[in-house]
Scaffold this active site. Sequence first.
Site, PDB file in Angstrom:
ATOM      1  N   ASP A  84       7.084   0.010 -19.210  1.00 46.76           N
ATOM      2  CA  ASP A  84       8.160  -0.677 -18.497  1.00 46.76           C
ATOM      3  C   ASP A  84       9.404   0.209 -18.601  1.00 46.76           C
ATOM      4  OD1 ASP A  84      10.596  -2.329 -18.297  1.00 46.76           O
ATOM      5  OD2 ASP A  84       9.258  -4.042 -18.152  1.00 46.76           O
ATOM      6  N   LYS A 141       7.132  -1.991 -26.294  1.00 44.64           N
ATOM      7  CA  LYS A 141       8.572  -2.234 -26.208  1.00 44.64           C
ATOM      8  C   LYS A 141       9.282  -1.673 -27.423  1.00 44.64           C
ATOM      9  CE  LYS A 141      11.769  -5.779 -24.743  1.00 44.64           C
ATOM     10  NZ  LYS A 141      11.929  -7.026 -24.030  1.00 44.64           N
ATOM     11  N   ASP A 196       9.198  -5.749 -12.282  1.00 42.49           N
ATOM     12  CA  ASP A 196       9.583  -6.632 -13.382  1.00 42.49           C
ATOM     13  C   ASP A 196      11.100  -6.649 -13.542  1.00 42.49           C
ATOM     14  OD1 ASP A 196       9.662  -8.257 -15.580  1.00 42.49           O
ATOM     15  OD2 ASP A 196       8.877  -6.790 -17.004  1.00 42.49           O
ATOM     16  N   HIS A 211       5.657  -0.989 -15.086  1.00 41.85           N
ATOM     17  CA  HIS A 211       6.580  -2.059 -14.747  1.00 41.85           C
ATOM     18  C   HIS A 211       7.845  -1.401 -14.230  1.00 41.85           C
ATOM     19  CE1 HIS A 211       5.143  -6.011 -16.837  1.00 41.85           C
ATOM     20  NE2 HIS A 211       4.333  -5.588 -15.890  1.00 41.85           N
ATOM     21  N   ASP A 253      17.428  -3.645 -22.189  1.00 41.24           N
ATOM     22  CA  ASP A 253      16.321  -4.059 -21.324  1.00 41.24           C
ATOM     23  C   ASP A 253      16.759  -5.254 -20.486  1.00 41.24           C
ATOM     24  OD1 ASP A 253      13.702  -4.305 -20.327  1.00 41.24           O
ATOM     25  OD2 ASP A 253      13.236  -5.812 -21.837  1.00 41.24           O
ATOM     26  N   TRP A 259       2.008  -8.773 -22.982  1.00 43.10           N
ATOM     27  CA  TRP A 259       3.237  -8.397 -23.688  1.00 43.10           C
ATOM     28  C   TRP A 259       3.562  -9.469 -24.727  1.00 43.10           C
ATOM     29  CZ3 TRP A 259       8.123 -11.024 -23.562  1.00 43.10           C
ATOM     30  CH2 TRP A 259       9.073 -10.420 -24.427  1.00 43.10           C
ATOM     31  N   ASP A 283      16.579  -5.861 -17.270  1.00 44.54           N
ATOM     32  CA  ASP A 283      15.780  -6.248 -16.098  1.00 44.54           C
ATOM     33  C   ASP A 283      16.627  -6.450 -14.843  1.00 44.54           C
ATOM     34  OD1 ASP A 283      12.819  -6.719 -17.150  1.00 44.54           O
ATOM     35  OD2 ASP A 283      14.186  -7.487 -18.673  1.00 44.54           O
ATOM     36  N   GLU A 327       1.536  -3.862 -23.034  1.00 43.39           N
ATOM     37  CA  GLU A 327       2.904  -3.387 -22.745  1.00 43.39           C
ATOM     38  C   GLU A 327       3.710  -3.175 -24.023  1.00 43.39           C
ATOM     39  OE1 GLU A 327       5.127  -6.072 -20.290  1.00 43.39           O
ATOM     40  OE2 GLU A 327       6.704  -4.610 -19.882  1.00 43.39           O
ATOM     41  N   HIS A 353      11.915  -0.329 -21.512  1.00 41.56           N
ATOM     42  CA  HIS A 353      11.439  -0.529 -22.879  1.00 41.56           C
ATOM     43  C   HIS A 353      11.528   0.677 -23.792  1.00 41.56           C
ATOM     44  CE1 HIS A 353       8.967  -4.412 -22.003  1.00 41.56           C
ATOM     45  NE2 HIS A 353      10.183  -4.436 -21.478  1.00 41.56           N
TER      46      HIS A 353
HETATM   47  C1  RNT Z   1       9.445  -8.164 -21.397  1.00 39.18           C
HETATM   48  C2  RNT Z   1       8.383  -7.476 -20.605  1.00 39.18           C
HETATM   49  C3  RNT Z   1       7.488  -8.380 -19.808  1.00 39.18           C
HETATM   50  C4  RNT Z   1       8.234  -9.543 -19.151  1.00 39.18           C
HETATM   51  C5  RNT Z   1       7.385 -10.364 -18.214  1.00 39.18           C
HETATM   52  C6  RNT Z   1       8.039 -11.637 -17.839  1.00 39.18           C
HETATM   53  O1  RNT Z   1      10.348  -7.299 -21.938  1.00 39.18           O
HETATM   54  O2  RNT Z   1       8.955  -6.517 -19.764  1.00 39.18           O
HETATM   55  O3  RNT Z   1       6.789  -7.641 -18.880  1.00 39.18           O
HETATM   56  O4  RNT Z   1       9.366  -9.106 -18.463  1.00 39.18           O
HETATM   57  O5  RNT Z   1       6.139 -10.548 -18.733  1.00 39.18           O
HETATM   58 ZN    ZN Z   2       7.712  -5.569 -18.333  1.00 36.10          ZN
END
Ligand code: RNT
Ligand code: ZN
Length: 413
Positions: A254, A222, A321, A281, A289, A179, A291, A220, A257
Amino acid sequence: MSKMFEVAKEQYASLGVDVEKALEVLAKTPISIHCWQGDDVLGFEGGGELTGGIQATGNYPGRARNIDELRSDIEKVLSFVPGTSKVNLHANYLDSKTPVSRDALRPEHFASWVEWANEHGVGLDFNTTFFSSPLSEKGSLTNPDEGLRAFWIRHAKCVREIAEYFGRATGKTCVVNHWIHDGEKEVPIDTVGPRMRLIDSLNQIFTEKKDKRLMRDAVESKLFGIGSESYVPGSHDFYWAYVLLHPEIMLTMDAGHYHPTELISSKISTVLCFAENLLLHVSRPVRWDSDHVVLLDDETRQIMREVVRAGALSRVYLALDYFDASINRVIAWTVGARNARKALLAALLEPVALLKKLEAEGDNSSRLAIQQELLTMPMGAVWDEFCERCNVPVALKWVEEAKKYEQEVAMKR
Ligand code: RNT
Ligand code: ZN
């Protein structure tokens, strides 16, 4: 075996669900637990600051400050989470007394992780770390400075070598996720150039073919990040096209994202029509985003349902994640990891064959009624039995243990 479990088993059996079979699949399906929930994504390079589009908010005490503390915390989490877990490392979690440039990382810098993983019987996954570095302030794999871009290409190559070593030394395939945080606050005039450079960087990184049994690569996508709100070269469309042209590379989706109303659960079946494998993810966006800790919410359940209903559990890699620094980190970690597996259990307890049959017959009313009835069926009893069989604390007992650990260990930090 509890009486409640016996009753639950019969209830599911009446819909044609073999609970024992579901538990077998549940136990052996790996879910990759990310190391970065324990230390707010800081790693062990000594830099002490997280930069590059992502942010861990909160300042709850007890953060793991070094490898020993982080390992001790992960061990706690592993002891609370039933089923097969892997541990997902980032390249900045190296074990070295002296600083190592990211383009000079070697397997030896991660040898103690391998030893630790083998001791605990877990496989290792891995990630390139492009963020939190002064050398990627203007981007990594899309950097217009050819010297800097070459640096980050070398970094990714190092990571792939280490991943190969992880695969060989643990006997379990290591999944590497790539990523990059590259992007712009405002839409640039040249939106093509960075993407062309990204293609070139990826092509260079993946030139060396690796043994699929040892390691796999995933890219990945985004939509945006902090400071890259308007333009991200590594978008979903970009990587989707890239993996279609390079089928040995997997797409990573993810949950945080995409646009706020866009769900990865609705994309899984499309990706599976065209790609052999996929990395997810499992995360939770709240307005952005962010998390947040994974919940047993509709989307997490739908993600697992889509994978199970498609019969694609062996084709989809599941990884967590999220990073919450506002509550006890071990509890945050465990809640999310247990929820991901609970959602998988719920999916495995669905009478997929029966529902598909009703659907084929056009009986959508029965299909709907059964799905709704399932929501209040006794999955909890099956989950408790699963925890017991896996020797992890049943129900809320793990929270008591986590609190005790907090008092005895984390709060003394
Ligand atoms: C960031 C991505 C990525 C990170 C990790 C720490 O937006 O989701 O996967 O969260 O690599
Ligand atoms: Zn991620």
